[in-house]
Write a protein that holds these residues in place. Structure first.
Motif, PDB file in Angstrom:
ATOM      1  N   GLU A 184      -2.288  52.253 -70.922  1.00  0.00           N
ATOM      2  CA  GLU A 184      -2.631  53.665 -70.724  1.00  0.00           C
ATOM      3  C   GLU A 184      -2.971  53.947 -69.264  1.00  0.00           C
ATOM      4  N   GLU A 185      -3.678  53.025 -68.624  1.00  0.00           N
ATOM      5  CA  GLU A 185      -4.029  53.207 -67.215  1.00  0.00           C
ATOM      6  C   GLU A 185      -2.793  53.122 -66.330  1.00  0.00           C
ATOM      7  N   CYS A 186      -1.880  52.210 -66.641  1.00  0.00           N
ATOM      8  CA  CYS A 186      -0.623  52.118 -65.890  1.00  0.00           C
ATOM      9  C   CYS A 186       0.174  53.411 -66.015  1.00  0.00           C
ATOM     10  N   LEU A 187       0.215  53.965 -67.222  1.00  0.00           N
ATOM     11  CA  LEU A 187       0.940  55.214 -67.441  1.00  0.00           C
ATOM     12  C   LEU A 187       0.314  56.348 -66.636  1.00  0.00           C
ATOM     13  N   ALA A 188      -1.012  56.373 -66.560  1.00  0.00           N
ATOM     14  CA  ALA A 188      -1.693  57.402 -65.778  1.00  0.00           C
ATOM     15  C   ALA A 188      -1.333  57.290 -64.299  1.00  0.00           C
ATOM     16  N   VAL A 189      -1.264  56.052 -63.789  1.00  0.00           N
ATOM     17  CA  VAL A 189      -0.884  55.840 -62.386  1.00  0.00           C
ATOM     18  C   VAL A 189       0.549  56.305 -62.152  1.00  0.00           C
ATOM     19  N   MET A 190       1.449  55.975 -63.066  1.00  0.00           N
ATOM     20  CA  MET A 190       2.849  56.362 -62.906  1.00  0.00           C
ATOM     21  C   MET A 190       3.004  57.882 -62.930  1.00  0.00           C
ATOM     22  N   ARG A 191       2.245  58.545 -63.779  1.00  0.00           N
ATOM     23  CA  ARG A 191       2.309  60.008 -63.829  1.00  0.00           C
ATOM     24  C   ARG A 191       1.825  60.619 -62.523  1.00  0.00           C
ATOM     25  N   ARG A 192       0.724  60.083 -61.988  1.00  0.00           N
ATOM     26  CA  ARG A 192       0.216  60.590 -60.721  1.00  0.00           C
ATOM     27  C   ARG A 192       1.209  60.318 -59.591  1.00  0.00           C
ATOM     28  N   ALA A 193       1.836  59.139 -59.630  1.00  0.00           N
ATOM     29  CA  ALA A 193       2.829  58.804 -58.605  1.00  0.00           C
ATOM     30  C   ALA A 193       4.000  59.776 -58.652  1.00  0.00           C
ATOM     31  N   LEU A 194       4.424  60.142 -59.858  1.00  0.00           N
ATOM     32  CA  LEU A 194       5.528  61.094 -59.998  1.00  0.00           C
ATOM     33  C   LEU A 194       5.160  62.442 -59.399  1.00  0.00           C
ATOM     34  N   MET A 195       3.932  62.883 -59.608  1.00  0.00           N
ATOM     35  CA  MET A 195       3.478  64.147 -59.036  1.00  0.00           C
ATOM     36  C   MET A 195       3.469  64.082 -57.509  1.00  0.00           C
ATOM     37  N   ILE A 196       2.978  62.970 -56.960  1.00  0.00           N
ATOM     38  CA  ILE A 196       2.914  62.811 -55.508  1.00  0.00           C
ATOM     39  C   ILE A 196       4.321  62.800 -54.911  1.00  0.00           C
ATOM     40  N   LEU A 197       5.226  62.044 -55.531  1.00  0.00           N
ATOM     41  CA  LEU A 197       6.591  61.953 -55.018  1.00  0.00           C
ATOM     42  C   LEU A 197       7.315  63.290 -55.129  1.00  0.00           C
ATOM     43  N   SER A 198       7.045  64.039 -56.188  1.00  0.00           N
ATOM     44  CA  SER A 198       7.654  65.365 -56.330  1.00  0.00           C
ATOM     45  C   SER A 198       7.161  66.295 -55.229  1.00  0.00           C
ATOM     46  N   HIS A 199       5.865  66.222 -54.945  1.00  0.00           N
ATOM     47  CA  HIS A 199       5.291  67.043 -53.872  1.00  0.00           C
ATOM     48  C   HIS A 199       5.905  66.668 -52.524  1.00  0.00           C
TER      49      HIS A 199
ATOM     50  N   ALA B 264       0.848  46.444 -55.210  1.00  0.00           N
ATOM     51  CA  ALA B 264       1.362  47.462 -56.129  1.00  0.00           C
ATOM     52  C   ALA B 264       1.645  46.916 -57.518  1.00  0.00           C
ATOM     53  N   THR B 265       1.980  45.641 -57.619  1.00  0.00           N
ATOM     54  CA  THR B 265       2.367  45.086 -58.922  1.00  0.00           C
ATOM     55  C   THR B 265       1.310  45.294 -60.000  1.00  0.00           C
ATOM     56  N   PRO B 266       0.019  45.060 -59.724  1.00  0.00           N
ATOM     57  CA  PRO B 266      -0.988  45.285 -60.775  1.00  0.00           C
ATOM     58  C   PRO B 266      -1.106  46.740 -61.226  1.00  0.00           C
ATOM     59  N   LEU B 267      -0.546  47.669 -60.448  1.00  0.00           N
ATOM     60  CA  LEU B 267      -0.627  49.078 -60.820  1.00  0.00           C
ATOM     61  C   LEU B 267       0.488  49.482 -61.771  1.00  0.00           C
ATOM     62  N   THR B 268       1.520  48.679 -61.866  1.00  0.00           N
ATOM     63  CA  THR B 268       2.695  49.043 -62.660  1.00  0.00           C
ATOM     64  C   THR B 268       2.881  48.164 -63.886  1.00  0.00           C
ATOM     65  N   ARG B 269       2.052  47.139 -64.036  1.00  0.00           N
ATOM     66  CA  ARG B 269       2.139  46.255 -65.198  1.00  0.00           C
ATOM     67  C   ARG B 269       0.766  46.182 -65.864  1.00  0.00           C
ATOM     68  N   PRO B 270       0.736  46.084 -67.189  1.00  0.00           N
ATOM     69  CA  PRO B 270      -0.549  46.134 -67.908  1.00  0.00           C
ATOM     70  C   PRO B 270      -1.394  44.869 -67.768  1.00  0.00           C
ATOM     71  N   ASP B 271      -1.681  44.488 -66.540  1.00  0.00           N
ATOM     72  CA  ASP B 271      -2.603  43.386 -66.272  1.00  0.00           C
ATOM     73  C   ASP B 271      -2.917  43.415 -64.781  1.00  0.00           C
ATOM     74  N   PRO B 272      -4.108  43.798 -64.358  1.00  0.00           N
ATOM     75  CA  PRO B 272      -5.326  43.953 -65.157  1.00  0.00           C
ATOM     76  C   PRO B 272      -5.499  45.330 -65.807  1.00  0.00           C
ATOM     77  N   LEU B 273      -4.668  46.313 -65.444  1.00  0.00           N
ATOM     78  CA  LEU B 273      -4.814  47.636 -66.045  1.00  0.00           C
ATOM     79  C   LEU B 273      -4.282  47.633 -67.473  1.00  0.00           C
ATOM     80  N   THR B 274      -4.793  48.533 -68.277  1.00  0.00           N
ATOM     81  CA  THR B 274      -4.273  48.709 -69.630  1.00  0.00           C
ATOM     82  C   THR B 274      -2.962  49.488 -69.557  1.00  0.00           C
TER      83      THR B 274
END
Length: 222
Positions: free
Chosen positions: A123-138, A111-121
């Motif tokens: 912007e990509e990390c932010l996109a993952v966090m937004r999707r995670a928020l939607m999933i957790l809300s659901h 999970a760590t590479p998904l929440t920190r900008p390496d290797p993701l940019t």
């Protein structure tokens, strides 16, 4: 690895990153593990810093009690995500058991590479966090619905509340539920034999028709 890539492309958390990002940045980090029926994937207090994508099989999320009783919280099937509610917490500690109810394959990603900008940019990390928020809300809404069901005092009231919610969700009086009879009893926190008896009685009373996990809600007789 091409099979893994196809699953990741369809994943509701990571699929939006695009094929090239998944292939170059995340696929090399992935590992697969197979579980036999009855094998435990997670136990309470276990620290988990990985996301698990169900490739095949079925995983039950259970709350076990000192008495030996258990309560079914959820069932994960192919495409389901294990751990999305853990990896964004401070402790990373599981409050539940996760058990394979049949032979199961799981694709794990740290999970760590998904929440920190390496290797993701960033912007990509932010996109993952937004999707995670939607999933957790659901998922949080699902827990709210279950609390509403369990707040019903009688067995019949719990069954009707659950079936009514399923009918409303599918916008049809006829629908299939995602649980076996044993799983439904555990989800409703009732005895399986009592549930089976009540379902037969409800059918005799003209409230429902059912065949295995296929149900139809009927208009109560005058």
């Amino acid at each position: 690895m091409e099979e893994w890539l196809e699953y990741l492309k369809r994943d509701r958390l990571l699929g939006s990153l695009g094929e090239e990002t998944l292939r170059r940045k995340l696929l090399p980090l992935a590992t697969e593990r197979c579980y036999t029926a009855g094998e435990e994937l997670l136990r309470p207090q276990q620290t988990e810093n990985r996301l698990g994508l169900i490739l095949e099989g079925r995983v039950q999320i259970l709350q076990l009690f000192p008495s030996g009783a258990s309560s079914l919280m959820a069932v994960l099937r192919q495409g389901g995500l294990l751990g999305v509610d853990l990896v964004f917490t401070r402790t990373l500690s599981s409050p539940y058991h996760a058990v394979a109810s049949e032979d199961t394959r799981v694709l794990y990603l740290p999970a760590t590479p998904l929440t920190r900008p390496d290797p993701l940019t960033p912007e990509e990390c932010l996109a993952v966090m937004r999707r995670a928020l939607m999933i957790l809300s659901h998922d949080n809404m699902k827990k709210h619905y279950r609390l509403t069901i369990l707040s019903q005092r009688g067995l019949r009231q719990r069954v009707l509340a659950y079936l009514s919610m399923q009918a409303a969700r599918r916008k049809s009086a006829s629908f299939s539920i995602p649980f076996s009879r044993e799983e439904l009893a555990s989800y409703l926190c009732v005895n399986r034999s009592a549930l089976s008896h009540e379902l037969r009685q409800m059918e005799q009373d003209g409230l429902i028709r059912f065949q295995k996990n296929r149900f139809t809600l009927l208009t109560p007789p005058e």
